[in-house]
Design a protein around this motif. Structure first.
Motif, PDB file in Angstrom:
ATOM      1  N   VAL A 199       4.388  -3.138   5.974  1.00 41.41           N
ATOM      2  CA  VAL A 199       3.264  -2.035   6.147  1.00 41.41           C
ATOM      3  C   VAL A 199       2.203  -2.950   6.856  1.00 41.41           C
ATOM      4  N   GLN A 200       1.496  -2.387   8.049  1.00 42.04           N
ATOM      5  CA  GLN A 200       0.444  -3.159   8.615  1.00 42.04           C
ATOM      6  C   GLN A 200      -0.772  -2.055   8.636  1.00 42.04           C
ATOM      7  N   LEU A 201      -2.089  -2.424   8.155  1.00 42.06           N
ATOM      8  CA  LEU A 201      -3.023  -1.759   8.246  1.00 42.06           C
ATOM      9  C   LEU A 201      -4.091  -2.308   9.280  1.00 42.06           C
ATOM     10  N   MET A 202      -4.705  -1.306  10.079  1.00 43.40           N
ATOM     11  CA  MET A 202      -5.868  -1.602  11.086  1.00 43.40           C
ATOM     12  C   MET A 202      -6.632  -0.701  10.880  1.00 43.40           C
ATOM     13  N   THR A 203      -7.943  -0.759  10.517  1.00 40.79           N
ATOM     14  CA  THR A 203      -9.147   0.190  10.342  1.00 40.79           C
ATOM     15  C   THR A 203     -10.286  -0.180  11.325  1.00 40.79           C
TER      16      THR A 203
END
Length: 358
Positions: A199-203
Motif C-alpha cells: 500500500v502506498q499513500l500520497m496526499t
C-alpha cells in the motif's frame, strides 16, 4: 553587461547551486535507504486523481470522460464510485493500467459543506483501537468520516474484487485536504486489518490526524508515504502542533515534501523540498506561517476544489449507469452490480453511526 542582466545571471547561478545541493540531498536519502523516495511524475498523476474526485457530474466521472479525466490519467478504469450524500463524502476505486496499480481517491473538504467543516473542526482525539498499539490518539471527525460512513465497506469490497480480478496489484491511495486524512485511515486499514502490504499513500494538503504515537505506528505499517504540502497552505498546520507537548499534541507522520516558490520578479521557480523523517521538519512547511487558503486550492499546478460552488450537489444520468442506493440515499456506482451484502453492510454502518452520535 548592464546591472539588471548581471543580477539575473548571479541569481541563476545561485539557483543552480541550490538545485544541485537539493539533488544531492535527495540522493543522500536514497543512499541511506529511507522508506520512500519522492517521484515527481507519480505525484502529478496522483494529484490529477485527487483533483478528479471533486467532480460533481457522476456520469462523466464514472465513465472517466470528465474535464479532469485526461492527461496523465487517461485510460483509467473505474470500478466503484461512492457518494455519501448525508455527509457530502465522495471516493472512487479503479485501476490505472499504466501503473499496474489500484487507485483509491477521496474527495476533500467542500467549501460550502457545513457537514465537512463540522467534521474538520471536531479536534477531539479518540483512542485508536488497532492491533499492537498503545497511547495512539486520532482526530475523531476524520476517523469517523472513513470508518463510520458508507465509504469503508464499499472501498474495501472494491479493492478485494479488483485484486481478485487483476491479481495482487499494489494499492495507491490519495486525497486532498480532508480527503487526505481519510486516505490515511484507508491506507492504514488496508495494511493492518486486511493484510495488504504493498500500500502506498500520497496526499496533498492534508491536516494532522493523530498524535506522535499514531504517527510512529502509521510509519511502521505504511512506510511508502508522502505528504505533499504547498507554500503557506493553512490546512497542514491544523490541528495545531505544540512543540512543548510533543507526546500530547497532534503530530504529522513522515515524509513531507514541501513545494514552494523561490525567486525575484519574473524569475520564480518551484522547489520540491524533501523533508526529514520526523514528520515535523522545522525547515519545511513549519518554517512559514500557515495562513493561505489560496495555496490550499492548487497543488503542482492542478486545481484541488469542486468544479461548481454547489459542491454537495451531484449530477447523474440514472438511466445510463448501474447503481445501488441505501435507505439514506447514499449512492454506489459499480462496474458490476454491488452485492446485497455490501448494501446491507452500508445500512448497518448507518445504524452504527446513528448509535455513536446518539
Amino acid at each position: 553587461m548592464d546591472r539588471p542582466r548581471w543580477l539575473k545571471l548571479v541569481f541563476l547561478i545561485s539557483l543552480l547551486m541550490l538545485c544541485h545541493g537539493r539533488t544531492n540531498l535527495a540522493f543522500k536519502f536514497k543512499h541511506q535507504d529511507y522508506s520512500h523516495i519522492y517521484n515527481q511524475t507519480l505525484a502529478k498523476i496522483l494529484a490529477e486523481y485527487a483533483s478528479a474526485v471533486y467532480m460533481t457530474d457522476l456520469t462523466e466521472l464514472f465513465t472517466w470522460t470528465c474535464s479532469r479525466c485526461n492527461d496523465l490519467t487517461k485510460g483509467f478504469e473505474m470500478i466503484e464510485l461512492i457518494v455519501d450524500v448525508q455527509y457530502c463524502l465522495q471516493a472512487f476505486v479503479g485501476v490505472a493500467h499504466d501503473l499496474n496499480a489500484i487507485i483509491i481517491a477521496f474527495r476533500g473538504t467542500q467549501e460550502n459543506s457545513i457537514q465537512n467543516w463540522i467534521e474538520d473542526l471536531l479536534w477531539k482525539q479518540l483512542d485508536l483501537n488497532y492491533p499492537n498499539i498503545s497511547d495512539a490518539m486520532v482526530h475523531r471527525g476524520f476517523y469517523f468520516a472513513y470508518h463510520n460512513t458508507t465509504v469503508r465497506p464499499v472501498v474495501v469490497n472494491a479493492v478485494k474484487r479488483t485484486r481478485k480480478l487483476y491479481g495482487k496489484f499494489p494499492v495507491m491511495v490519495t486525497g486532498h485536504s480532508m480527503g487526505g486524512a481519510m486516505a490515511s485511515f484507508c491506507a492504514l486499514d488496508l495494511a493492518v486489518n486486511f493484510g495488504i502490504h504493498n500500500v502506498q499513500l500520497m496526499t496533498f494538503g492534508q491536516p494532522r490526524v493523530g498524535n506522535a504515537a499514531f504517527a510512529s505506528y502509521f510509519t511502521e505499517h505504511v512506510p511508502k508515504t508522502i505528504r505533499v504540502t504547498n507554500g503557506n497552505d493553512i490546512v497542514p498546520h491544523l490541528p495545531p502542533y505544540y512543540s512543548l507537548f510533543p507526546q500530547k499534541t497532534y503530530h504529522h507522520f513522515p515524509r513531507e515534501v514541501w513545494t514552494h516558490n523561490i525567486g525575484i520578479g519574473t524569475l520564480v521557480y518551484m522547489i520540491e523540498q524533501i523533508c526529514d523523517g520526523s514528520g515535523e521538519d522545522p525547515s519545511c512547511s513549519r518554517s512559514v506561517s500557515g495562513d493561505s487558503i489560496t495555496d490550499h486550492k492548487k497543488y503542482l499546478g492542478i486545481d484541488m476544489q469542486a468544479d461548481t460552488w454547489g459542491s454537495c450537489r451531484i449530477v447523474m444520468d440514472y438511466s445510463a449507469l448501474q447503481y445501488q442506493m441505501d435507505l439514506a440515499g447514499n449512492i454506489v456506482l459499480s462496474k458490476d452490480p454491488v452485492s446485497p451484502s455490501i448494501i446491507q453492510s452500508i445500512t448497518q454502518e448507518d445504524n452504527t453511526r446513528s448509535n455513536v452520535q446518539n
